[in-house]
Scaffold this active site. Structure first.
Site, PDB file in Angstrom:
ATOM      1  N   PHE A 132      53.340   4.997 -55.424  1.00 46.86           N
ATOM      2  CA  PHE A 132      53.927   4.525 -54.134  1.00 46.86           C
ATOM      3  C   PHE A 132      53.181   5.416 -53.173  1.00 46.86           C
ATOM      4  CE2 PHE A 132      57.147   4.957 -50.641  1.00 46.86           C
ATOM      5  CZ  PHE A 132      57.038   3.674 -50.173  1.00 46.86           C
TER       6      PHE A 132
ATOM      7  N   ASP B  87      55.809  14.445 -59.379  1.00 49.13           N
ATOM      8  CA  ASP B  87      56.645  13.369 -58.774  1.00 49.13           C
ATOM      9  C   ASP B  87      57.397  12.457 -59.701  1.00 49.13           C
ATOM     10  OD1 ASP B  87      57.179  10.983 -57.536  1.00 49.13           O
ATOM     11  OD2 ASP B  87      55.504  10.786 -56.451  1.00 49.13           O
TER      12      ASP B  87
ATOM     13  N   HIS C 188      60.574   8.271 -60.303  1.00 47.47           N
ATOM     14  CA  HIS C 188      60.902   7.321 -61.534  1.00 47.47           C
ATOM     15  C   HIS C 188      61.542   7.624 -62.556  1.00 47.47           C
ATOM     16  CE1 HIS C 188      57.497   4.068 -59.882  1.00 47.47           C
ATOM     17  NE2 HIS C 188      58.387   4.418 -58.997  1.00 47.47           N
TER      18      HIS C 188
ATOM     19  N   GLN D 251      66.243   6.934 -53.487  1.00 46.57           N
ATOM     20  CA  GLN D 251      66.364   5.516 -52.664  1.00 46.57           C
ATOM     21  C   GLN D 251      67.124   4.464 -53.733  1.00 46.57           C
ATOM     22  OE1 GLN D 251      63.961   3.077 -54.154  1.00 46.57           O
ATOM     23  NE2 GLN D 251      64.164   1.667 -52.503  1.00 46.57           N
TER      24      GLN D 251
ATOM     25  N   LYS E  16      65.958   3.069 -57.358  1.00 44.79           N
ATOM     26  CA  LYS E  16      65.987   4.288 -58.168  1.00 44.79           C
ATOM     27  C   LYS E  16      67.253   4.449 -59.447  1.00 44.79           C
ATOM     28  CE  LYS E  16      62.090   5.721 -56.473  1.00 44.79           C
ATOM     29  NZ  LYS E  16      62.158   4.618 -55.477  1.00 44.79           N
TER      30      LYS E  16
ATOM     31  N   ARG F 118      66.022  27.853 -41.435  1.00 46.47           N
ATOM     32  CA  ARG F 118      66.826  28.949 -41.561  1.00 46.47           C
ATOM     33  C   ARG F 118      66.620  29.718 -42.954  1.00 46.47           C
ATOM     34  NH1 ARG F 118      70.538  24.863 -39.390  1.00 46.47           N
ATOM     35  NH2 ARG F 118      70.699  25.406 -37.015  1.00 46.47           N
TER      36      ARG F 118
ATOM     37  N   TYR G  19      71.263  30.581 -35.681  1.00 42.70           N
ATOM     38  CA  TYR G  19      70.141  30.387 -34.811  1.00 42.70           C
ATOM     39  C   TYR G  19      69.014  31.060 -35.171  1.00 42.70           C
ATOM     40  CZ  TYR G  19      73.196  26.681 -32.259  1.00 42.70           C
ATOM     41  OH  TYR G  19      74.017  25.986 -31.962  1.00 42.70           O
TER      42      TYR G  19
ATOM     43  N   ARG H 207      68.574  17.821 -44.267  1.00 41.43           N
ATOM     44  CA  ARG H 207      69.698  17.820 -45.379  1.00 41.43           C
ATOM     45  C   ARG H 207      70.403  16.293 -45.279  1.00 41.43           C
ATOM     46  NH1 ARG H 207      70.798  21.578 -40.991  1.00 41.43           N
ATOM     47  NH2 ARG H 207      72.352  20.175 -39.991  1.00 41.43           N
TER      48      ARG H 207
END
Length: 413
Positions: A99, A170, A173, A196, A199, A228, A235, A245
């Site tokens: 992909f 990767d 899959h 996704q 999957k 962070r 902050y 996230r």
């Protein structure tokens, strides 16, 4: 099993009567998400510990110390690359049969994807081609465990260590697949997964990185959370990250789905082994090798090579159309290798550090081109959760097409 002579494509009865829904879920999934919705605590990281609980469970499943969730499997690759310390203009070795995100994320971090051909028997990165592609600018290798089949990780890790390169697996899959008893994603410096919708483990969207390296973990966690760092003020921002996230709802859904993953992976592997037995007996059909050291395949895709000469010259496209009509969820897959995409041919990089000398117009990976143009046929993962009888029906669908297309035509007189 009835051996009809009229293809479903031409109005006959389908060889495969089963349908294969995906995703699979039950009321426990619905209830888990509903409880989060009713609580009103949907966000992350200030609204509960469902995300952390899933990260810990997935890391334990993979056999790694750490895991960091993020919004998708493309971002997970980008986090891994950044944490591994690549710099603008560095080269990263990738396969062309995968992909787009495997290569486009390299561009996003201002690095140069270097395409290396695949092994003709497995469609995974060819270690011999990797070694020949390394230059003084090479910093990392991204082996893709394509379709859920393990790459030759011993060879790849040996090459990487001898050349001081990072390895980012990767494993988009490869949920639950194994290499010599180790879960894929746990062998390199970082493993990257996608959640996704297609999957083997899904929450519609989402991704995760796993690692045993504490420094990489802390950097990826920071990049995922707007730069962070743990133990500092909300902050305070130390690194150039963004908000990548996932939500509490995704996390609880993934936790529920994870409970089924092992059983589903075993079933896919068992069905794949049986389908190999059946299809190797059909002239013109060659299942991909499982690799000499691969222990467990999770068959996100079941791939075989198609030879039209054994099917009366029927083109691969026409064969797949007829196979789909028989009820087999299938495709020809990628139309061409990644380097032939307009992104690379037109150099639409929008990156300041890609040298002008980089030119993909002359890149040639013959094995990948042959797979895209002539050979590959994919059966989708949800079909691999069928029964033994379904695997027999898949094989019969292929035999049925072969019988029809090579039978003698009527005599004209």
């Amino acid at each position: 099993m009835e051996k009809t002579t009229t293809l479903a494509f031409d109005g006959g009865k389908k060889a495969v009567q089963t349908t294969f829904p995906w995703p699979l879920f039950d009321e426990t999934d619905v209830q888990a998400v509903a409880e989060i919705v009713r609580s009103g605590r949907w966000g992350n990281p200030d609204c509960g510990d469902s995300v952390e609980a899933f990260e810990q469970a997935f890391a334990a499943y993979c056999g790694t110390k750490y895991a960091v969730t993020c919004v998708n499997g493309s971002v997970s690759l980008r986090l891994a690359l950044m944490a591994c310390g690549v710099r603008p203009g560095d080269e990263v070795i990738v396969p062309p049969y995968t992909f787009i995100a495997t290569a486009s994320t390299v561009l996003e971090v201002n690095c140069v994807p270097v395409f290396v051909d695949i092994d003709p028997d497995t469609y995974n990165l060819d270690p011999k081609a990797i070694e020949a592609a390394i230059t003084e600018r090479t910093r990392a290798i991204i082996p893709v465990h394509f379709a859920g089949l393990a790459c030759d990780m011993d060879a790849i890790m040996d090459i990487a260590r001898r050349n001081n390169l990072k390895v980012i697996e990767d494993a988009a899959h490869a949920h639950g697949a194994e290499y010599k008893g180790r879960k894929l994603g746990s062998i390199g410096d970082v493993g990257s997964f996608s959640f996704q919708s297609s999957k083997n483990l899904t929450s519609g969207e989402g991704g995760i990185v796993v690692t045993n390296d504490e420094s990489l973990y802390r950097m990826m966690a920071s990049l995922r959370n707007v730069g962070r760092m743990e133990g500092h003020q909300w902050y305070d921002h130390f690194n150039p990250g963004c908000n990548y996230r996932i939500t509490q709802m995704q996390a609880v859904l993934l936790s529920q789905q994870l409970k089924r993953l092992e059983e589903q992976t075993i079933l896919r592997n068992t069905n794949g082994l049986y389908l190999n037995e059946l299809l190797t007996k059909i002239d013109g059909i060659t299942p991909l090798s499982r690799g000499s050291e691969e222990n467990r395949h999770c068959y996100h895709l079941y791939i075989f090579k198609y030879d039209p000469s054994a099917f009366g010259g029927l083109s691969r496209q026409d064969f797949v159309a007829r196979l789909a009509a028989e009820g087999v969820p299938c495709s020809t897959g990628y139309p061409h290798p990644l380097y032939k995409q307009p992104l690379f041919q037109n150099k639409n990089f929008m990156c300041y550090a890609i040298p002008e000398s980089v030119d993909y117009s002359a890149v040639s990976c013959p094995v990948a081109e042959r797979a895209c143009r002539d050979e590959a046929v994919w059966i989708f993962q949800h079909a691999m959760l069928g029964s033994r009888e379904d695997m027999q029906a898949f094989a019969e669908a292929i035999r049925k097409i072969q019988r029809v297309v090579i039978q003698p035509g009527p005599t004209v007189g």
